[in-house]
Each structure stands twice: as structure tokens, then as C-alpha cells.
Write an enzyme that holds these catalytic residues in place. Sequence first.
Site, PDB file in Angstrom:
ATOM      1  N   LYS A 192     -26.073  60.376 -34.063  1.00  0.00           N
ATOM      2  CA  LYS A 192     -25.893  59.961 -35.457  1.00  0.00           C
ATOM      3  C   LYS A 192     -25.330  58.540 -35.506  1.00  0.00           C
ATOM      4  O   LYS A 192     -25.803  57.693 -36.234  1.00  0.00           O
ATOM      5  CB  LYS A 192     -24.952  60.950 -36.148  1.00  0.00           C
ATOM      6  CG  LYS A 192     -24.772  60.715 -37.606  1.00  0.00           C
ATOM      7  CD  LYS A 192     -23.899  61.795 -38.220  1.00  0.00           C
ATOM      8  CE  LYS A 192     -23.508  61.384 -39.621  1.00  0.00           C
ATOM      9  NZ  LYS A 192     -22.508  62.254 -40.215  1.00  0.00           N
ATOM     10  N   GLU A 198     -21.089  59.024 -24.207  1.00  0.00           N
ATOM     11  CA  GLU A 198     -21.908  59.820 -23.288  1.00  0.00           C
ATOM     12  C   GLU A 198     -23.392  59.565 -23.520  1.00  0.00           C
ATOM     13  O   GLU A 198     -24.178  59.393 -22.576  1.00  0.00           O
ATOM     14  CB  GLU A 198     -21.614  61.322 -23.480  1.00  0.00           C
ATOM     15  CG  GLU A 198     -20.229  61.767 -23.054  1.00  0.00           C
ATOM     16  CD  GLU A 198     -19.187  61.599 -24.153  1.00  0.00           C
ATOM     17  OE1 GLU A 198     -19.431  60.854 -25.134  1.00  0.00           O
ATOM     18  OE2 GLU A 198     -18.104  62.211 -24.019  1.00  0.00           O
ATOM     19  N   GLY A 253     -22.649  65.918 -37.985  1.00  0.00           N
ATOM     20  CA  GLY A 253     -23.332  66.159 -36.712  1.00  0.00           C
ATOM     21  C   GLY A 253     -23.512  67.645 -36.419  1.00  0.00           C
ATOM     22  O   GLY A 253     -24.592  68.101 -36.041  1.00  0.00           O
ATOM     23  N   ARG A 254     -22.453  68.423 -36.610  1.00  0.00           N
ATOM     24  CA  ARG A 254     -22.528  69.860 -36.255  1.00  0.00           C
ATOM     25  C   ARG A 254     -23.332  70.660 -37.265  1.00  0.00           C
ATOM     26  O   ARG A 254     -23.525  71.859 -37.090  1.00  0.00           O
ATOM     27  CB  ARG A 254     -21.113  70.421 -36.080  1.00  0.00           C
ATOM     28  CG  ARG A 254     -20.180  70.189 -37.259  1.00  0.00           C
ATOM     29  CD  ARG A 254     -18.732  70.470 -36.864  1.00  0.00           C
ATOM     30  NE  ARG A 254     -17.792  70.122 -37.922  1.00  0.00           N
ATOM     31  CZ  ARG A 254     -17.246  68.927 -38.097  1.00  0.00           C
ATOM     32  NH1 ARG A 254     -17.573  67.929 -37.292  1.00  0.00           N
ATOM     33  NH2 ARG A 254     -16.374  68.704 -39.065  1.00  0.00           N
ATOM     34  N   GLU A 339     -14.383  72.340 -34.676  1.00  0.00           N
ATOM     35  CA  GLU A 339     -14.355  70.941 -35.113  1.00  0.00           C
ATOM     36  C   GLU A 339     -14.211  70.886 -36.639  1.00  0.00           C
ATOM     37  O   GLU A 339     -13.646  69.943 -37.188  1.00  0.00           O
ATOM     38  CB  GLU A 339     -15.629  70.202 -34.657  1.00  0.00           C
ATOM     39  CG  GLU A 339     -15.403  68.721 -34.434  1.00  0.00           C
ATOM     40  CD  GLU A 339     -16.590  67.992 -33.819  1.00  0.00           C
ATOM     41  OE1 GLU A 339     -17.644  67.909 -34.469  1.00  0.00           O
ATOM     42  OE2 GLU A 339     -16.468  67.503 -32.676  1.00  0.00           O
ATOM     43  N   HIS A 370     -17.967  93.206 -17.922  1.00  0.00           N
ATOM     44  CA  HIS A 370     -17.595  93.309 -16.507  1.00  0.00           C
ATOM     45  C   HIS A 370     -16.758  92.111 -16.086  1.00  0.00           C
ATOM     46  O   HIS A 370     -16.627  91.821 -14.899  1.00  0.00           O
ATOM     47  CB  HIS A 370     -18.861  93.425 -15.660  1.00  0.00           C
ATOM     48  CG  HIS A 370     -19.701  94.597 -16.080  1.00  0.00           C
ATOM     49  ND1 HIS A 370     -19.476  95.876 -15.630  1.00  0.00           N
ATOM     50  CD2 HIS A 370     -20.710  94.689 -16.990  1.00  0.00           C
ATOM     51  CE1 HIS A 370     -20.333  96.714 -16.214  1.00  0.00           C
ATOM     52  NE2 HIS A 370     -21.083  96.005 -17.046  1.00  0.00           N
ATOM     53  N   LYS A 478     -11.142  59.350 -27.189  1.00  0.00           N
ATOM     54  CA  LYS A 478     -12.181  58.334 -26.949  1.00  0.00           C
ATOM     55  C   LYS A 478     -11.537  56.973 -26.720  1.00  0.00           C
ATOM     56  O   LYS A 478     -11.931  56.217 -25.828  1.00  0.00           O
ATOM     57  CB  LYS A 478     -13.123  58.242 -28.158  1.00  0.00           C
ATOM     58  CG  LYS A 478     -13.999  59.459 -28.380  1.00  0.00           C
ATOM     59  CD  LYS A 478     -14.919  59.208 -29.568  1.00  0.00           C
ATOM     60  CE  LYS A 478     -15.649  60.472 -29.971  1.00  0.00           C
ATOM     61  NZ  LYS A 478     -16.471  60.323 -31.162  1.00  0.00           N
TER      62      LYS A 478
HETATM   63  O1  F6P Z   1     -16.896  63.292 -30.788  1.00  0.00           O
HETATM   64  C1  F6P Z   1     -17.258  64.241 -31.715  1.00  0.00           C
HETATM   65  C2  F6P Z   1     -18.572  63.913 -32.334  1.00  0.00           C
HETATM   66  O2  F6P Z   1     -18.424  62.870 -33.223  1.00  0.00           O
HETATM   67  C3  F6P Z   1     -19.190  65.116 -33.023  1.00  0.00           C
HETATM   68  O3  F6P Z   1     -18.671  65.334 -34.274  1.00  0.00           O
HETATM   69  C4  F6P Z   1     -20.628  64.763 -32.985  1.00  0.00           C
HETATM   70  O4  F6P Z   1     -21.441  65.874 -33.230  1.00  0.00           O
HETATM   71  C5  F6P Z   1     -20.747  64.215 -31.585  1.00  0.00           C
HETATM   72  O5  F6P Z   1     -19.540  63.532 -31.377  1.00  0.00           O
HETATM   73  C6  F6P Z   1     -21.920  63.316 -31.342  1.00  0.00           C
HETATM   74  O6  F6P Z   1     -21.928  62.226 -32.212  1.00  0.00           O
HETATM   75  P1  F6P Z   1     -23.199  61.297 -32.375  1.00  0.00           P
HETATM   76  O7  F6P Z   1     -24.313  62.133 -32.900  1.00  0.00           O
HETATM   77  O8  F6P Z   1     -22.789  60.209 -33.302  1.00  0.00           O
HETATM   78  O9  F6P Z   1     -23.551  60.760 -31.011  1.00  0.00           O
END
Ligand code: F6P
Length: 511
Positions: A192, A198, A253-254, A339, A370, A478
Amino acid sequence: MKPETTSQWKALSVLASKQGDTEPEQLKPLTVDAAGLHADLTKQQLTPEVLAALIALAGEMGLPEAIEAQFDGAVINHSEDRPALHTALRAPPDQMPEVAREAAGVLQKVLELAEAVRGGSWRGATGAAITDVVHIGIGGSHLGPELAVESLRQPHTGGPRIHFVANIDGAALGDALAGLNPERTLFVIVSKSFSTLETRVNAESARRWFLERNGDAAFIARHFIAISTNLQAAAAFGIPDTNVYPMWDWVGGRYSVWSPVGIPLALALGRQGFLEFLAGGRAMDEHFRGTALEQNLPVLMALAGIWNYNFLGVTNQAILPYAERLRLLPDFLQQLIMESNGKSVHQDGSDVSVHTMPVVWGGRGTNGQHAYHQLLHQGTRSFAADFILVAEGAPPAEHHRWLNANALAQSQAMLLGAGDENPHRRVRGGKPTTTLVLPALTPASLGALIALYEQVVFCQGVIWDINSFDQWGVELGKRLAIPIFEQLGGRSALSQDGSTRGLIEYLTTKD
Ligand code: F6P
């Protein structure tokens, strides 16, 4: 309004102080059918008196008005000054709020792209058909799409293989790329913000891998697409405008699996499957918006949670899917719920003085029986659990019947317990559980299930008077990672606390 100041919160506190373990025979059947799902909340510790007070609490906290505000696109995410309009993505186009109209056209483009890749008319730069898609994204840009694909993909649904890369650990990308033919690989970069560490680092490494093998930067146009609100950053990465599908700041995002972020599901199932997934979510929204609180499934599940967490001292919520293909559901719900409702200030910024969401965890049945169910049956901590079953499951029938028999046996054991002269064998019981039954694992039932939990989260956020749609808490880590990254590379002076400094020194001398 702070929930503990309401008359019903006080009434519920009194009811809780009087409530011992509810005898199973006192429990009145409490079942609801919504959007094709069947829910049994009978095993919750909800006496009629408690339930009535919880419903009244929802009224006092303004839940009916809040539901309308959500669907109407009011600014309900106050700390970021925006609406939370993911429901618009699954709404019929004529009912989409103005701000979301563009989404219908974008959905068509996403579905066209998915069909083109599946049908072989979208080809790589050398003319080879696409056999593998590498989806790079994390958090909300990963968990929903992976859950959907892993739940619904079957040998007969066809489409390219889809590999998900989220972790910055090079093993994740390395494993995904191993054995792939770059001429037949399409990368989908989903972020987003297009600035998440990452995803940025994985996407850059993926581009490097691709260019080292294909050489020509012009080939990127046939092998990379992006989904983002940040069109400029996607362009700077080298992805042409025509390959960038927008996201919108009014979709968290979620909550984004319904948007172009869900493209892996469209690739895995095709147009029809994705539309059925949206229809399932829409059916749950219609139930949620159009049903009285007393029969409203998201509302009832939310209220059962409030009763458990705030009045009965329940300290964690288990998600127990009895369906192998739903094994990623706990991971997805952890982000969605924790979140969203892992907050400690009210909408107006004042501190909350009641508990908000406890830890959510879970895993697939029967495996968990189990492993960790021992603690659930005989440990000292209280918990609540959601069992998720499928009526018509994977063959052979004998396996499926055993699977469901075990699910029902576990929730029964948690309710009834078992007396025994030997204390080591005694099981106390009295644990609150909800059982959800999907008719079959289909795009529509998964859509309804995800939308159900989204709305449970929403209702609980309203009752706690917190903002379920921001996530500022994730930012601190972060920020802290940036100087530590430099220091691990030996590039700046150490200025950490003693423990972190010691660990940096240990790691850098081990290099
Ligand atoms: O670090 C949390 C977060 O901002 C989430 O809320 C989000 O879903 C995820 O990182 C990924 O964010 P993006 O889609 O901006 O890479």
C-alpha cells in the site's frame, strides 16, 4: 464515551460477580445463520440476562449508528482522518459511496489481467507463457491473499503456481525463486505504501535476480506488476504505469484482500471465483447491516468476546479451524484482530481503563489436540475458542467425519469437563467456545467468514471506543531498526542500551 461509565457495564460487572460456572443444562440454544454460515454460541457463558445487558451495552455505546457510519463512508479512522471503506469493494457498484466508485473499474482490470495470465494471452517478454507468480508483500499485503489461495486453490482450479514472499529473511525469497524460469515468472509487488522495508528489499532483490538472468530492463514491463497507493514510488522502481493497480487510503492493509491486493486469488481461481468471494463478503455485510442486534452474528460474537475478556477474565482467544485448507486462518486473524484492536487509548486519546483485545492465537485441528490442547483442558489460564468447521469437507468421507467428530468432542470437553477421583485426570470444563460451520469451503463461504471477523473486530472497537483502523504501534520498531542496521554493518557508533549494544557486538564479531 468510556464503556465502563455506561449503566450496562456496571450491570454486567454485577452479573459477572454473581455468575459461577453456568451448568450446561442452563445454557439456552443460541444459534444464528448468516450469509450461509451457521454459528452456535450456545457454549458461551451467556445467560439470557447477560445477553440482554450486552445488547443494551451495544446500544449505549452507539453501535447501530456506528454500523451505518462505517457503510456510509464517514471518517471513522480519526487518527488518520479517513473512512474505512473496505465494504465498498464488495458492494454492488450502484451502492458504492462516491469516493469508492473508481474501485469497480479497477476490479475489472484486475480480473482481465488474471484471466489473461491464466489463459496465456499475457506472456513474458520472450513470448513464454507465465507458469509462476511470485507475490511479494507483507502483513495485510500478504496474509489475506495467501489465506485465500491456500484455502481455495484445488488441482482443477488451474492457473499459475503462486509463491508468497513476505519475510525479509533471504531464505524466503531464495526458496521461492529456486528452480523458477525468469521467462515464465511474473512478480506481483504489493505494498500500500510502497515503502515497507521487507517488501522494498525483497522486490529489489527479485528485480536483480530477474535482470541478471534476462538482461534487458525493458522486459520488466512484462514481468512486474505493482499494487499500491504510491504510484510514484512504483514508477521509480521501474514498473510502468500500465502495470500499476491502485490501492486507496480508505482501505486498511489488513482489510485489503477485497481490493487489487487479492489478485493472487483471481489468478488462482479466475474471474468467477473472485466475484463469488466478494459476494460472500457482501452477503455478510447485508446480514450485519440489516439484522437486529439480537440476531446479528458479528454483533453476538463481538459481545461474547466482550463478556469473556472484560468480565470473565479470559486472557486469550484461540482460533481453531478444523479444516486443513484453513490452516492459515489463525495467522490472518492475528493481524486483523490484534493490529486493529490492540490499543490502549480511546478515540479521543485518553487512556482506556478496561482491557481491550487479548492475544489471539491458534492452529489447525486435529493437530493441536496432540500438542497444546492439554493446557486448554487442564491448564490454569482461561481462554475462549472459536471452532471453525466445514459441513461438506474433503474426501474421503471417513476422514471428514472423524475431523468433525473431533471438533465437536473438543468443544464438548471444554464445556462439560469430566469429574474424576484422580485429580490428575480431572477436567474442569466451563470454557466458552463458539462453533462456526461453513457449508463447504468455497469462495463465497470464505468471503463471508473473513467479513464476519472484520465486523466482529469493528463492533468490539466501537464498544471499547478505540480506533480499530490505525496501527501506530508498529512504527517504533521500524524506526529503531534503521540505526541498528547501520551498526550491524559497522557503519556508525554504538549508542544503544546495554543489552542491545552487547548483542550488536556479539553479532558483529561473529560475522
Ligand atoms: O507494519 C504494519 C503494516 O503497516 C500493516 O498494517 C500493513 O498491512 C503492512 O505493514 C504492509 O504495509 P504495506 O502494504 O504498506 O507494505
